[in-house]
Design an enzyme around this catalytic site. Structure first.
Site, short mmCIF file in Angstrom:
data_model
loop_
_atom_site.label_atom_id
_atom_site.label_comp_id
_atom_site.label_asym_id
_atom_site.label_seq_id
_atom_site.Cartn_x
_atom_site.Cartn_y
_atom_site.Cartn_z
N ASN A 1 -14.71 13.38 0.77
CA ASN A 1 -15.46 12.11 0.18
C ASN A 1 -16.80 12.25 0.25
O ASN A 1 -17.40 12.91 1.03
CB ASN A 1 -14.95 10.94 1.00
CG ASN A 1 -15.29 9.63 0.73
OD1 ASN A 1 -15.46 9.26 -0.63
ND2 ASN A 1 -16.08 8.85 1.45
N ARG B 1 0.76 -1.34 0.02
CA ARG B 1 -0.07 -0.07 0.00
C ARG B 1 0.86 1.33 0.01
O ARG B 1 0.47 2.24 -0.57
CB ARG B 1 -0.77 0.03 1.21
CG ARG B 1 -2.15 0.99 1.09
CD ARG B 1 -2.93 0.88 2.30
NE ARG B 1 -3.50 -0.51 2.18
CZ ARG B 1 -4.76 -0.99 1.65
NH1 ARG B 1 -5.27 0.06 0.97
NH2 ARG B 1 -5.30 -2.08 1.93
N HIS C 1 -20.35 9.91 0.93
CA HIS C 1 -20.68 8.72 1.22
C HIS C 1 -22.08 8.48 1.21
O HIS C 1 -22.85 9.39 1.52
CB HIS C 1 -20.12 8.44 2.70
CG HIS C 1 -20.54 7.21 3.55
ND1 HIS C 1 -19.89 5.97 2.98
CD2 HIS C 1 -21.61 6.77 4.28
CE1 HIS C 1 -20.34 5.05 3.55
NE2 HIS C 1 -21.23 5.48 4.47
N ARG D 1 -10.22 2.22 -2.61
CA ARG D 1 -9.12 1.80 -1.65
C ARG D 1 -9.03 2.44 -0.31
O ARG D 1 -9.11 3.70 -0.42
CB ARG D 1 -7.90 2.18 -2.43
CG ARG D 1 -7.66 1.49 -3.77
CD ARG D 1 -7.37 0.02 -3.73
NE ARG D 1 -5.93 0.02 -3.18
CZ ARG D 1 -5.34 -1.27 -2.51
NH1 ARG D 1 -6.18 -2.33 -2.74
NH2 ARG D 1 -4.23 -1.29 -2.13
#
Length: 218
Positions: free
Chosen positions: A111, A69, A113, A95
Site C-alpha cells: 500500500n 465484510r 500512504h 475499504r
C-alpha cells in the site's frame, strides 16, 4: 530465456492516480510484473475507464450489495484467484480489510500512504501535518498487515512543508513522489529482492536496488 512476469491486481475506489503510475511503469518490457487486473469496490470508480482503455481486465464488486465484510472479501478473493493474481497493490482502496483477507496475501500486498509512517496514520494527513507545523512531510510504501497503516516499510520519500502550503499544494507535491516510489517498490517486490526481517525491509541481490531505495526520486 525470458522470466515470467508476476501477475498484479490493483485495487481502487476512485480515480486511481497511483494505479496509472503503476500501469505506465509496468509497460516497460523489462519490468518484472504485469498489471493483470484492476478491481474496484465501486462500479462508478473513474479509474476503471482508464484501465479498460489500457486493455487491462477490470472487475467491480459493489461492497454495498453484500451482507457483510466477509462475504465481500470472499467474492474479491475468488475474483483474484480467477485471474491468477500473485501480488496486490492498494491504490486508494477505501475499504478496511479483515485479518482473514490480509492473511491470504501476507507478504504479497502493498500500500502507499500519504505520510511518513509511522506518523500520521489514517486520513487528512496533509492537513494534520500542516497543523502540527512539520517541516518535512512525504509518503510511504509498506507491506499490508492487519493494523491500519502499519507494516514493514519498503520505501519513503520526503518533501518540504513550506510556510505558504495548503493541504492541496502539499498533497500535490507528495503525490508526485508517490508516483515514483510506488512503481519502484512493486518492481523490487516482483523481482524478489526484498526480505522482511522483523519489522524492517532489507534488499537482497540486485545491486541497483539499494541506491534506488536511498534515492527514490532519482
Amino acid at each position: 530465456m525470458s522470466v515470467a512476469r508476476r501477475r498484479v491486481a490493483i485495487l481502487i475506489s476512485g480515480r486511481g492516480s497511483n494505479m496509472r503510475a503503476l500501469v505506465e511503469r509496468a509497460r516497460a518490457p523489462d519490468f518484472p510484473a504485469e498489471i493483470a487486473l484492476v478491481l474496484s469496490n465501486r462500479p462508478d470508480a473513474a479509474g476503471l475507464a482508464f484501465a479498460r482503455e489500457a486493455g487491462i481486465a477490470c472487475a467491480a464488486l459493489d461492497h454495498k450489495i453484500y451482507a457483510g465484510r466477509e462475504q465481500f472479501e470472499r467474492s474479491m478473493q475468488a475474483m483474484l484467484e480467477i485471474h491468477r493474481i500473485e501480488l496486490i497493490c492498494l491504490a486508494g482502496f477505501m475499504r478496511l480489510l479483515t485479518p482473514w483477507f490480509i492473511g491470504q496475501w501476507s507478504g504479497r500486498m502493498i500500500n502507499v500512504h500519504p505520510a511518513l509512517l509511522p506518523s500520521y496514520r489514517g486520513l487528512r494527513t496533509h492537513e494534520r501535518a500542516l497543523a502540527d507545523g512539520v517541516k518535512i512531510h512525504g509518503c510511504t510504501v509498506h507491506f499490508v498487515v492487519p493494523a491500519m497503516d502499519e507494516g514493514p516499510i519498503i520505501a519513503q520519500a520526503a518533501v518540504p512543508a513550506l510556510d505558504d502550503d495548503t493541504p492541496e499544494t502539499l498533497a500535490a507535491r507528495v503525490l508526485e513522489q508517490e508516483h515514483k516510489i510506488y512503481p519502484a517498490a512493486l518492481e523490487w517486490l516482483a523481482a524478489g529482492v526484498l526480505r522482511v526481517e522483523g519489522n524492517r525491509v532489507v534488499r537482497v541481490g540486485a545491486p541497483g536496488a539499494t541506491e534506488a531505495l536511498r534515492n527514490p526520486s532519482c
